[in-house]
Design an enzyme around this catalytic site. Sequence first.
Site, PDB file in Angstrom:
ATOM      1  N   TYR A   1      -0.790  -0.039   5.010  1.00  0.00           N
ATOM      2  CA  TYR A   1       0.230   1.167   5.635  1.00  0.00           C
ATOM      3  C   TYR A   1      -0.595   2.326   5.760  1.00  0.00           C
ATOM      4  O   TYR A   1      -0.635   2.891   6.878  1.00  0.00           O
ATOM      5  CB  TYR A   1       1.512   1.164   4.804  1.00  0.00           C
ATOM      6  CG  TYR A   1       2.305   2.332   5.193  1.00  0.00           C
ATOM      7  CD1 TYR A   1       3.246   1.899   6.247  1.00  0.00           C
ATOM      8  CD2 TYR A   1       2.468   3.600   4.960  1.00  0.00           C
ATOM      9  CE1 TYR A   1       4.067   2.964   6.800  1.00  0.00           C
ATOM     10  CE2 TYR A   1       3.402   4.392   5.339  1.00  0.00           C
ATOM     11  CZ  TYR A   1       4.046   4.136   6.248  1.00  0.00           C
ATOM     12  OH  TYR A   1       5.024   5.004   6.557  1.00  0.00           O
TER      13      TYR A   1
ATOM     14  N   HIS B   1       5.058 -15.363   4.416  1.00  0.00           N
ATOM     15  CA  HIS B   1       6.443 -16.003   4.003  1.00  0.00           C
ATOM     16  C   HIS B   1       6.460 -17.412   4.752  1.00  0.00           C
ATOM     17  O   HIS B   1       6.643 -18.417   4.028  1.00  0.00           O
ATOM     18  CB  HIS B   1       7.711 -15.295   4.163  1.00  0.00           C
ATOM     19  CG  HIS B   1       8.060 -14.267   3.244  1.00  0.00           C
ATOM     20  ND1 HIS B   1       7.262 -12.965   3.058  1.00  0.00           N
ATOM     21  CD2 HIS B   1       8.924 -14.244   2.069  1.00  0.00           C
ATOM     22  CE1 HIS B   1       8.026 -12.410   2.080  1.00  0.00           C
ATOM     23  NE2 HIS B   1       9.045 -13.215   1.549  1.00  0.00           N
TER      24      HIS B   1
ATOM     25  N   ASN C   1      11.054  -1.845  -3.568  1.00  0.00           N
ATOM     26  CA  ASN C   1      11.049  -1.734  -5.161  1.00  0.00           C
ATOM     27  C   ASN C   1      11.337  -3.155  -5.714  1.00  0.00           C
ATOM     28  O   ASN C   1      11.111  -3.266  -7.078  1.00  0.00           O
ATOM     29  CB  ASN C   1      12.367  -1.091  -5.486  1.00  0.00           C
ATOM     30  CG  ASN C   1      12.073   0.671  -5.053  1.00  0.00           C
ATOM     31  OD1 ASN C   1      11.611   1.407  -5.826  1.00  0.00           O
ATOM     32  ND2 ASN C   1      12.465   1.116  -3.885  1.00  0.00           N
TER      33      ASN C   1
END
Length: 439
Positions: free
Chosen positions: A341, A366, A327
């Site tokens: 996914y 990242h 979220n």
Amino acid sequence: MGDRGSAGGSRRRRTGSRPLSQGGGGPAAAEEEVRDVGAGGDAPAPDKDKDGDADVGSGHWNLRCHRLQDSLFSSDSGFSNYRGILNWCVVMLILSNARLFLENLIKYGILVDPIQVVSLFLKNPYSWPALCLVIVANVFAVAAFQVEKRLAVLFSYRDVNLWCREHRAARAKAKAASAGKKANGGAAQRTVSYPDNLTYRDLYYFLFAPTLCYELNFPRSPRIRKRFLLRRLFEMLFFIQLQVGLIQQWMVPTIQNSMKPFKDMDYSRIIERLLKLAVPNHLIWLIFFYWLFHSCLNAVAELMQFGDREFYRDWWNSESVTYFWQNWNIPVHKWCIRHFYKPMLRRGSSKWVARTGVFLASAFFHEYLVSIPLRMFRLWAFTGMMAQIPLAWIVSRFFRGNYGNAAVWLTLIIGQPVAVLMYVHDYYVLNHEATTAGA
């Protein structure tokens, strides 16, 4: 006379506040009741109920001031309005950080220098990898567009057009038009069908729109709100300056003072430096979140009349690590669900394997975003992201409700400074100490 007048006045007030009871007593009974109370002169004033109305009960019942009830801090009381305590926490937080701010100014003076940041970029223009990557990305975008147009490869752009080719024969233009009107609340908007979407205008609208997932017909806002756009632009300018100032004034001195404890492996001082760095780092991260996901993305969306403004959800209420990652960054989350996914699930992978694959891809990017600019490969960001998998299981297994929310906040506040100190320490060792040893 005084007693009778007093009783009469008392009677008028009572009968005005509540209708006279029906039944055998009538007005005479009510007058007699008031006379009994008012004749004494020293009788206490009528009790008030919760709403402030006088208790009109008779006899000794007027003297009752207790009832069966729990203390407000008891869970059985049903009391939930703790706004004052929340305000107290905010005031204490402001005061404690104000002390740190004054301590920083007294110790280091004013270190904020916006010109230093500009000169840092102008000093060596050839060290701008981001700008070069943006320019080169157009080559791949145009190549994918030409392949798609002639074959009637950007991930989302390619996948959506592939799905459109597969279902082209089964989809009528009239049905697509009605579905487009329904998705946009009945707004008058021209719908596009495949392959009419294969234009440079459509391609570059997708590239500049604040989304990673391509659609043939994006929801569009009816007009550009100038006041809304100006507010977002002002926020962009203000918060970027605030972030730079906080980094220069607060984080840089703390990080510089952390090198000696790391070199001496003084664990108590390392923990002290970590906790001292946690506050400014977390504050800058929160400002960055608002600056990017609210100010910047809304400004771009307003300019392009992009209708879907759900760039984040209520991640601050997360009671699990999984809810946070689902979220806090909606554009990336939607891309991962749509193109990573769900395809893995369709190919027979279990949900756990698909979820692990998503975290693995996220950990790679990242690390890529940190290692390339710093020109060193240390895997701290990759390790931190992969550690979210067991952390998510631990929090969901042992912490629920407010305890889970506190655990999520703790990982955000402490986890990021650990990674920052690791990278800064390694960068300092590789560059400064190596240079000193060579001299």
